[in-house]
Design an enzyme around this catalytic site. Structure first.
Site, PDB file in Angstrom:
ATOM      1  N   ASN A 104       0.823  -1.213   0.000  1.00  0.00           N
ATOM      2  CA  ASN A 104       0.000   0.000   0.000  1.00  0.00           C
ATOM      3  C   ASN A 104       0.852   1.256   0.000  1.00  0.00           C
ATOM      4  O   ASN A 104       1.912   1.312   0.625  1.00  0.00           O
ATOM      5  CB  ASN A 104      -0.939   0.002   1.209  1.00  0.00           C
ATOM      6  CG  ASN A 104      -1.919  -1.159   1.146  1.00  0.00           C
ATOM      7  OD1 ASN A 104      -2.079  -1.768   0.097  1.00  0.00           O
ATOM      8  ND2 ASN A 104      -2.557  -1.467   2.259  1.00  0.00           N
ATOM      9  N   HIS A 121       5.699  -0.759  -2.820  1.00  0.00           N
ATOM     10  CA  HIS A 121       5.255   0.033  -3.981  1.00  0.00           C
ATOM     11  C   HIS A 121       5.321   1.534  -3.731  1.00  0.00           C
ATOM     12  O   HIS A 121       4.633   2.306  -4.369  1.00  0.00           O
ATOM     13  CB  HIS A 121       3.838  -0.396  -4.404  1.00  0.00           C
ATOM     14  CG  HIS A 121       3.794  -1.779  -4.994  1.00  0.00           C
ATOM     15  ND1 HIS A 121       2.637  -2.523  -5.101  1.00  0.00           N
ATOM     16  CD2 HIS A 121       4.782  -2.551  -5.511  1.00  0.00           C
ATOM     17  CE1 HIS A 121       2.915  -3.694  -5.661  1.00  0.00           C
ATOM     18  NE2 HIS A 121       4.208  -3.736  -5.914  1.00  0.00           N
ATOM     19  N   CYS A 132      16.246  13.691 -11.481  1.00  0.00           N
ATOM     20  CA  CYS A 132      17.421  13.473 -10.620  1.00  0.00           C
ATOM     21  C   CYS A 132      17.068  12.684  -9.359  1.00  0.00           C
ATOM     22  O   CYS A 132      17.959  12.350  -8.576  1.00  0.00           O
ATOM     23  CB  CYS A 132      18.102  14.789 -10.266  1.00  0.00           C
ATOM     24  SG  CYS A 132      17.203  15.814  -9.079  1.00  0.00           S
ATOM     25  N   PRO A 224     -11.849 -11.828   2.070  1.00  0.00           N
ATOM     26  CA  PRO A 224     -13.206 -12.353   1.859  1.00  0.00           C
ATOM     27  C   PRO A 224     -13.307 -13.229   0.612  1.00  0.00           C
ATOM     28  O   PRO A 224     -14.247 -14.015   0.485  1.00  0.00           O
ATOM     29  CB  PRO A 224     -14.072 -11.098   1.694  1.00  0.00           C
ATOM     30  CG  PRO A 224     -13.205  -9.921   1.938  1.00  0.00           C
ATOM     31  CD  PRO A 224     -11.772 -10.367   1.930  1.00  0.00           C
TER      32      PRO A 224
HETATM   33  C1  BJW Z   1     -10.282  -7.293   1.418  1.00  0.00           C
HETATM   34  C2  BJW Z   1     -11.222  -6.399   1.920  1.00  0.00           C
HETATM   35  C3  BJW Z   1     -11.343  -6.299   3.330  1.00  0.00           C
HETATM   36  C4  BJW Z   1     -11.268  -6.286  -0.247  1.00  0.00           C
HETATM   37  N1  BJW Z   1     -10.564  -7.044   4.118  1.00  0.00           N
HETATM   38  N2  BJW Z   1      -9.532  -8.021   2.215  1.00  0.00           N
HETATM   39  C5  BJW Z   1       2.425 -10.948 -16.664  1.00  0.00           C
HETATM   40  C6  BJW Z   1       2.685 -11.901 -15.699  1.00  0.00           C
HETATM   41  C7  BJW Z   1       3.394 -11.590 -14.527  1.00  0.00           C
HETATM   42  C8  BJW Z   1       3.848 -10.295 -14.311  1.00  0.00           C
HETATM   43  C9  BJW Z   1       3.584  -9.350 -15.287  1.00  0.00           C
HETATM   44  C10 BJW Z   1       2.879  -9.667 -16.433  1.00  0.00           C
HETATM   45  N3  BJW Z   1       2.748  -8.542 -17.186  1.00  0.00           N
HETATM   46  C11 BJW Z   1       3.337  -7.510 -16.513  1.00  0.00           C
HETATM   47  C12 BJW Z   1       3.853  -7.995 -15.375  1.00  0.00           C
HETATM   48  C13 BJW Z   1       4.594  -7.216 -14.353  1.00  0.00           C
HETATM   49  C14 BJW Z   1       3.688  -6.369 -13.495  1.00  0.00           C
HETATM   50  C15 BJW Z   1       2.542  -7.233 -12.964  1.00  0.00           C
HETATM   51  O1  BJW Z   1       2.670  -7.961 -12.003  1.00  0.00           O
HETATM   52  N4  BJW Z   1       1.388  -7.126 -13.596  1.00  0.00           N
HETATM   53  C16 BJW Z   1       0.232  -7.960 -13.230  1.00  0.00           C
HETATM   54  C17 BJW Z   1      -0.981  -7.073 -13.035  1.00  0.00           C
HETATM   55  C18 BJW Z   1       0.039  -9.001 -14.300  1.00  0.00           C
HETATM   56  N5  BJW Z   1       4.521  -5.897 -12.406  1.00  0.00           N
HETATM   57  C19 BJW Z   1       5.226  -4.779 -12.507  1.00  0.00           C
HETATM   58  O2  BJW Z   1       5.219  -4.089 -13.513  1.00  0.00           O
HETATM   59  C20 BJW Z   1       6.113  -4.445 -11.328  1.00  0.00           C
HETATM   60  N6  BJW Z   1       7.440  -4.178 -11.774  1.00  0.00           N
HETATM   61  C21 BJW Z   1       8.159  -5.072 -12.423  1.00  0.00           C
HETATM   62  O3  BJW Z   1       7.788  -6.191 -12.677  1.00  0.00           O
HETATM   63  O4  BJW Z   1       9.396  -4.589 -12.752  1.00  0.00           O
HETATM   64  C22 BJW Z   1      10.274  -5.398 -13.533  1.00  0.00           C
HETATM   65  C23 BJW Z   1      11.551  -4.599 -13.644  1.00  0.00           C
HETATM   66  C24 BJW Z   1      12.707  -5.083 -13.098  1.00  0.00           C
HETATM   67  C25 BJW Z   1      13.890  -4.345 -13.209  1.00  0.00           C
HETATM   68  C26 BJW Z   1      13.878  -3.121 -13.861  1.00  0.00           C
HETATM   69  C27 BJW Z   1      12.720  -2.620 -14.389  1.00  0.00           C
HETATM   70  C28 BJW Z   1      11.530  -3.362 -14.287  1.00  0.00           C
HETATM   71  C29 BJW Z   1       5.619  -3.185 -10.639  1.00  0.00           C
HETATM   72  C30 BJW Z   1       4.254  -3.341 -10.093  1.00  0.00           C
HETATM   73  C31 BJW Z   1       3.775  -2.010  -9.521  1.00  0.00           C
HETATM   74  C32 BJW Z   1       2.332  -2.094  -9.070  1.00  0.00           C
HETATM   75  N7  BJW Z   1       1.858  -0.783  -8.859  1.00  0.00           N
HETATM   76  C33 BJW Z   1       0.503  -0.630  -8.318  1.00  0.00           C
HETATM   77  C34 BJW Z   1       0.175   0.873  -8.304  1.00  0.00           C
HETATM   78  C35 BJW Z   1       0.961   1.583  -7.206  1.00  0.00           C
HETATM   79  C36 BJW Z   1       0.761   3.051  -7.269  1.00  0.00           C
HETATM   80  C37 BJW Z   1      -0.659   3.438  -7.042  1.00  0.00           C
HETATM   81  O5  BJW Z   1      -1.196   3.245  -5.942  1.00  0.00           O
HETATM   82  O6  BJW Z   1      -1.276   3.970  -7.978  1.00  0.00           O
HETATM   83  O7  BJW Z   1       0.454  -1.167  -6.997  1.00  0.00           O
HETATM   84  S1  BJW Z   1      -0.744  -1.532  -9.198  1.00  0.00           S
HETATM   85  C38 BJW Z   1      -1.679  -1.938  -7.759  1.00  0.00           C
HETATM   86  O8  BJW Z   1      -1.682  -3.366  -7.572  1.00  0.00           O
HETATM   87  C39 BJW Z   1      -0.908  -1.344  -6.565  1.00  0.00           C
HETATM   88  C40 BJW Z   1      -1.029  -2.442  -5.554  1.00  0.00           C
HETATM   89  O9  BJW Z   1      -0.028  -2.320  -4.563  1.00  0.00           O
HETATM   90  C41 BJW Z   1      -0.922  -3.677  -6.397  1.00  0.00           C
HETATM   91  C42 BJW Z   1      -1.484  -4.922  -5.737  1.00  0.00           C
HETATM   92  O10 BJW Z   1      -2.863  -4.779  -5.527  1.00  0.00           O
HETATM   93  P1  BJW Z   1      -3.542  -5.352  -4.193  1.00  0.00           P
HETATM   94  O11 BJW Z   1      -3.035  -4.642  -3.024  1.00  0.00           O
HETATM   95  O12 BJW Z   1      -3.426  -6.823  -4.191  1.00  0.00           O
HETATM   96  O13 BJW Z   1      -5.066  -4.880  -4.405  1.00  0.00           O
HETATM   97  P2  BJW Z   1      -6.218  -5.566  -5.269  1.00  0.00           P
HETATM   98  O14 BJW Z   1      -7.243  -4.530  -5.508  1.00  0.00           O
HETATM   99  O15 BJW Z   1      -5.688  -6.298  -6.436  1.00  0.00           O
HETATM  100  O16 BJW Z   1      -6.821  -6.673  -4.277  1.00  0.00           O
HETATM  101  C43 BJW Z   1      -7.501  -6.295  -3.096  1.00  0.00           C
HETATM  102  C44 BJW Z   1      -7.828  -7.560  -2.298  1.00  0.00           C
HETATM  103  O17 BJW Z   1      -8.400  -7.163  -1.077  1.00  0.00           O
HETATM  104  C45 BJW Z   1      -8.866  -8.471  -3.002  1.00  0.00           C
HETATM  105  O18 BJW Z   1      -8.383  -9.803  -2.983  1.00  0.00           O
HETATM  106  C46 BJW Z   1     -10.110  -8.337  -2.131  1.00  0.00           C
HETATM  107  O19 BJW Z   1     -10.878  -9.529  -2.054  1.00  0.00           O
HETATM  108  C47 BJW Z   1      -9.514  -7.988  -0.785  1.00  0.00           C
HETATM  109  N8  BJW Z   1     -10.387  -7.211   0.110  1.00  0.00           N
HETATM  110  N9  BJW Z   1     -11.883  -5.793   0.913  1.00  0.00           N
HETATM  111  C48 BJW Z   1      -9.705  -7.910   3.568  1.00  0.00           C
HETATM  112  N10 BJW Z   1     -12.272  -5.445   3.908  1.00  0.00           N
HETATM  113 ZN    ZN Z   2      15.732  17.094 -10.189  1.00  0.00          ZN
END
Ligand code: BJW
Ligand code: ZN
Length: 259
Positions: A104, A121, A132, A224
């Site tokens: 988060n 993240h 920079c 959930p």
């Molecule tokens: C509850 C609830 C309650 C609801 N109680 N629970 C194909 C395959 C594999 C990987 C890739 C692919 N294509 C591309 C990729 C890579 C990509 C990726 O993984 N994509 C997938 C979507 C397929 N990853 C990246 O690009 C990462 N970087 C990378 O790989 O770099 C390589 C590299 C190496 C070296 C040099 C250069 C590059 C970076 C990923 C960055 C993710 N960023 C975000 C946005 C952050 C900024 C912002 O806030 O805007 O991060 S995306 C978004 O998803 C955010 C979150 O942290 C992240 C995860 O989401 P999260 O937290 O799991 O939320 P939800 O909504 O998905 O789920 C919520 C859950 O809560 C649900 O299960 C509900 O049921 C539950 N819930 N109420 C308890 N009350």
């Molecule tokens: Zn700068």
């Protein structure tokens, strides 16, 4: 969530010397901070991730992206930690070596009392220069806070004049090396990993519970919904964080305190 599940998870936590608490957007959902992928309310249901959460998006339209993140930062600043965040801090205080690893970008763990959570993240509260990389918060000011998602021109870096960018990790960007190393080290040496409110779809973060399971830790999941992490989970507690986590703390420790 069943009473037996809560008891099993509580036993695992009470006995743990080392624990990782791994959290995602569901952790903050009940504080009013939207998740990304939930049906109807998830941010990616309403907004285009490619147009807002990629380096290309910021390059193409910095004011659109900066304005959207300012809107989210303002909303988070108004939100309050929920009972789940408080329970996480209580678990952290009880387990001898515990670390909170969060995907988060909010600061609700800190505000609930967690000590130095690892932000895989990044953070809405740590903008930096897009060229920079110097931190920008105090040095460059932020101007007015918008109350909705309008376009806002980002401030300029006081050092090199490039636009300031949000301090979050966008798709296609590497995670902060220190944070990822700390998370992998903690996951590979813990007894228990508690995963809360993540869909387990975004990599490399989603590997953290898998690493813990591979190294022999018991994985407890609070969510959930079903997720791909079910495959490595020993105890699944299906329910919202604000109900399950306080119940877990009560079952693990508060009965002992009364004895
Ligand atoms: C509850 C609830 C309650 C609801 N109680 N629970 C194909 C395959 C594999 C990987 C890739 C692919 N294509 C591309 C990729 C890579 C990509 C990726 O993984 N994509 C997938 C979507 C397929 N990853 C990246 O690009 C990462 N970087 C990378 O790989 O770099 C390589 C590299 C190496 C070296 C040099 C250069 C590059 C970076 C990923 C960055 C993710 N960023 C975000 C946005 C952050 C900024 C912002 O806030 O805007 O991060 S995306 C978004 O998803 C955010 C979150 O942290 C992240 C995860 O989401 P999260 O937290 O799991 O939320 P939800 O909504 O998905 O789920 C919520 C859950 O809560 C649900 O299960 C509900 O049921 C539950 N819930 N109420 C308890 N009350
Ligand atoms: Zn700068």
């Amino acid at each position: 969530m069943t009473d037996q599940g809560v008891r099993e998870a509580a036993d695992l936590l009470r006995r743990a010397l080392r624990a990782v608490i791994f959290t995602g957007a569901g952790m903050s959902a009940e504080s009013g901070v939207p998740t990304f992928r939930d049906a109807l309310t998830g941010l990616w249901q309403q907004f285009d991730a490619q147009a807002l959460a990629t380096p290309q998006a910021f390059h193409d339209d910095p004011a659109l992206v900066w304005g959207w993140y300012e809107w989210r930062r303002t909303a988070v600043a108004r939100a309050r930690p929920n009972a789940g965040h408080v329970a996480v801090a209580a678990i952290e205080a009880r387990v001898p070596h515990a670390v909170v690893v969060t995907q988060n970008v909010d600061d609700l763990h800190e505000r609930a009392g967690s000590v130095d959570p690892v932000h895989l993240h990044g953070s809405l509260f740590a903008p930096r220069c897009s060229a920079c990389a110097r931190p920008a918060w105090a040095a460059d000011g932020l101007g007015e806070e918008p109350t909705d998602g309008r376009r806002v021109t980002p401030p300029s870096c006081g050092h090199c004049s490039a636009p300031i960018r949000p301090g979050v990790v966008w798709f296609g960007e590497a995670l902060p090396e220190d944070a990822l190393d700390t998370a992998v080290d903690a996951a590979s040496s813990c007894d228990v990993l508690l995963t809360v409110g993540t869909s387990g779809l975004v990599y490399p973060a989603a590997e953290i519970p898998q690493v813990a399971a591979r190294f022999g830790a018991a994985v407890i999941q609070v969510n959930p919904q079903e997720t791909p992490l079910d495959a490595v989970t020993a105890v699944n507690l299906r329910g919202p964080a604000t109900e399950v986590l306080p119940a877990l703390v009560r079952a693990a420790w508060e009965a002992d305190d009364r004895a």
